[in-house]
Design a protein around this motif. Sequence first.
Motif, PDB file in Angstrom:
ATOM      1  N   LEU A 247      40.122  44.982  44.821  1.00  0.00           N
ATOM      2  CA  LEU A 247      40.742  45.439  43.576  1.00  0.00           C
ATOM      3  C   LEU A 247      40.140  46.749  43.054  1.00  0.00           C
ATOM      4  O   LEU A 247      40.622  47.294  42.065  1.00  0.00           O
ATOM      5  CB  LEU A 247      40.640  44.346  42.511  1.00  0.00           C
ATOM      6  N   SER A 248      39.122  47.244  43.723  1.00  0.00           N
ATOM      7  CA  SER A 248      38.586  48.555  43.366  1.00  0.00           C
ATOM      8  C   SER A 248      39.525  49.667  43.809  1.00  0.00           C
ATOM      9  O   SER A 248      39.506  50.775  43.268  1.00  0.00           O
ATOM     10  CB  SER A 248      37.205  48.760  43.998  1.00  0.00           C
ATOM     11  N   THR A 249      40.383  49.358  44.805  1.00  0.00           N
ATOM     12  CA  THR A 249      41.336  50.359  45.283  1.00  0.00           C
ATOM     13  C   THR A 249      42.783  49.883  45.188  1.00  0.00           C
ATOM     14  O   THR A 249      43.696  50.693  45.026  1.00  0.00           O
ATOM     15  CB  THR A 249      41.032  50.729  46.749  1.00  0.00           C
ATOM     16  N   ALA A 250      42.993  48.563  45.291  1.00  0.00           N
ATOM     17  CA  ALA A 250      44.357  48.012  45.248  1.00  0.00           C
ATOM     18  C   ALA A 250      44.671  47.486  43.851  1.00  0.00           C
ATOM     19  O   ALA A 250      43.774  47.172  43.066  1.00  0.00           O
ATOM     20  CB  ALA A 250      44.502  46.886  46.264  1.00  0.00           C
ATOM     21  N   ILE A 266      47.400  32.514  45.889  1.00  0.00           N
ATOM     22  CA  ILE A 266      47.019  32.974  44.552  1.00  0.00           C
ATOM     23  C   ILE A 266      47.053  34.502  44.525  1.00  0.00           C
ATOM     24  O   ILE A 266      46.516  35.160  45.418  1.00  0.00           O
ATOM     25  CB  ILE A 266      45.608  32.481  44.181  1.00  0.00           C
ATOM     26  N   VAL A 267      47.686  35.060  43.514  1.00  0.00           N
ATOM     27  CA  VAL A 267      47.754  36.513  43.343  1.00  0.00           C
ATOM     28  C   VAL A 267      46.916  36.900  42.129  1.00  0.00           C
ATOM     29  O   VAL A 267      47.101  36.339  41.034  1.00  0.00           O
ATOM     30  CB  VAL A 267      49.204  36.996  43.164  1.00  0.00           C
ATOM     31  N   VAL A 268      45.994  37.829  42.341  1.00  0.00           N
ATOM     32  CA  VAL A 268      45.165  38.331  41.244  1.00  0.00           C
ATOM     33  C   VAL A 268      45.376  39.837  41.143  1.00  0.00           C
ATOM     34  O   VAL A 268      45.267  40.553  42.152  1.00  0.00           O
ATOM     35  CB  VAL A 268      43.672  38.031  41.475  1.00  0.00           C
ATOM     36  N   THR A 269      45.685  40.322  39.956  1.00  0.00           N
ATOM     37  CA  THR A 269      45.864  41.762  39.760  1.00  0.00           C
ATOM     38  C   THR A 269      44.590  42.395  39.208  1.00  0.00           C
ATOM     39  O   THR A 269      43.734  41.713  38.636  1.00  0.00           O
ATOM     40  CB  THR A 269      47.022  42.052  38.795  1.00  0.00           C
ATOM     41  N   ARG A 270      44.492  43.704  39.380  1.00  0.00           N
ATOM     42  CA  ARG A 270      43.327  44.402  38.847  1.00  0.00           C
ATOM     43  C   ARG A 270      43.257  44.273  37.329  1.00  0.00           C
ATOM     44  O   ARG A 270      42.182  44.101  36.757  1.00  0.00           O
ATOM     45  CB  ARG A 270      43.367  45.878  39.235  1.00  0.00           C
ATOM     46  N   THR A 271      44.405  44.343  36.666  1.00  0.00           N
ATOM     47  CA  THR A 271      44.422  44.224  35.206  1.00  0.00           C
ATOM     48  C   THR A 271      43.900  42.865  34.768  1.00  0.00           C
ATOM     49  O   THR A 271      43.104  42.766  33.821  1.00  0.00           O
ATOM     50  CB  THR A 271      45.846  44.428  34.673  1.00  0.00           C
TER      51      THR A 271
END
Length: 533
Positions: A247-250, A266-271
């Motif tokens: 998540l540092s780049t995606a 499971i989907v985790v977003t950067r936000t």
Amino acid sequence: MSRPFGIDLGTTYSAVATLDDSGTPRVTRNENGEETTPSVVWFEGPGSVVVGSTAKESAVVDPDSVISLVKRQMGTTWSQTFFGDKYTAESVSALILRNLVDGAVATTGNDSRDVVITVPAYFGQLEREATKAAGVIAGLNVLSIVPEPVAAALHYGVSNDVDGRTILVFDLGGGTFDVSVMTVADGKFHVLVTDGDASLGGTDWDNDLVQLILERYVSETGDVDAAFDEQFIQEITTKAEQTKKALSTAEQKRLPLRRDGNSATIVVTRTEFTDLTRPLLQDTISVTRRALSTLEEKHGITTIDEVILVGGSTRMPAVPEALASTFGWSPKVHDPDLAVAKGAAVFALGRQVHASAERSGNSAAVTAIAQNARLDVSAVAAIANKETRNVLPKAIGVELVDASGRKYIDIVIDQNTAIPLAAPVVRSYGTATDNQTAVEFTLYQQSSPLPSTDVEANAPIDQSSGRIVGFPPRPAGDRIDVAFDVNAEGAVKLVATHANTGQTLNMEVRVAVLSDSEVAAQSKRVSMIKVSG
């Protein structure tokens, strides 16, 4: 050829570096070709351990035999028993150090056992001495213990013009957080302020993510027993770290999970990740504010010229964004995983020169060290010119009793006092009762974020008690003069004198959890263990 090694003994990952033929610090890869080695130990059988990536992977199938995050136990009495043998934080760390140096020797052909080991700037004396003991147990000659931000700044100064500037190093590693401010003049790095949290690091971001992933998995599958499956939790922990890095780049990361016939993606977003861990990031901002306040109060400095980010966790975009929005800075991410080890290698060679110069003079020392290390004399001289001066990360005091019988701590040497001290600090105390014929002194170290006179906000420094005995009985208030001194390594010396008789007590304070005999015994045991990577 003999060139000292610089070792970043990290909470989650470690690295070792030395100087190449041009005098440039280079990290040595381990036997798996990796620049960093997971600080994980797997006790696979009697007399045999595995360190690094294989050990970390083994935590999924054999979690009870794997030790990680041992750095957070340094300076404590923590221990674990495997196959009938007890291992302390020092001896487990020694196994990691052995693996690092043995690998570096095999890779470089440099057979040196001289090392400098880095520690968080906010580590107190117990933790620092425990780290040094770990090196001794590993069979190494520990030249010095150096704070991680100082090492990182030294490396930054090798390739950047920092003379005359005020630098703030924001060091968010896997298990600890430090912020240090220093000035640089003529190659001399003077630390002015240091602050931090020895129990805050990237692994805490991982833990929050583990809970989020587990909760979503249970919600989607109804598999409530998943929370009690140790192997499954370890699998999620591994994927949480991978997700944090991704998540540092995606913008998002998908995690497929399966257990006992149940499955979910499971989907985790950067936000989501940023919002989830915002309180942790805010803790680092609070510590930074505190350090800046101390900087202004003690030195009148309100301007930071450069901000350097080190530690793998500073790769999270939220970190530089928070520093920019809060303080208006433009932080520079500087070789976050390797800067500390590289700076330690620079410091190590300089330490060799300075130690030799005390015996033979600077010019002769530079020439001798250059010849022994097969380095250019001018390169060694340039490194030797880089000096550091540190501060005491935690206040030191002595326990006293007031007229009402209440115990309290007299803070003798304040937090962020420059060391070595220019002159000993002298205090005059009085005996507590009539006809008192002995006085005991016990040193304490600050254990709270800010110095406090409350005994509960301080911790006794192990093996630091001493007594003056045999002076004649006199009325309460009989004067005792005590001189406190601290050297560049942070070692404390105490000289107490009974004013009436002149009787003195010299205490070269031993700050350590382990005794010399325990260190020797653990060194013998560790030397007999097969360590592989």
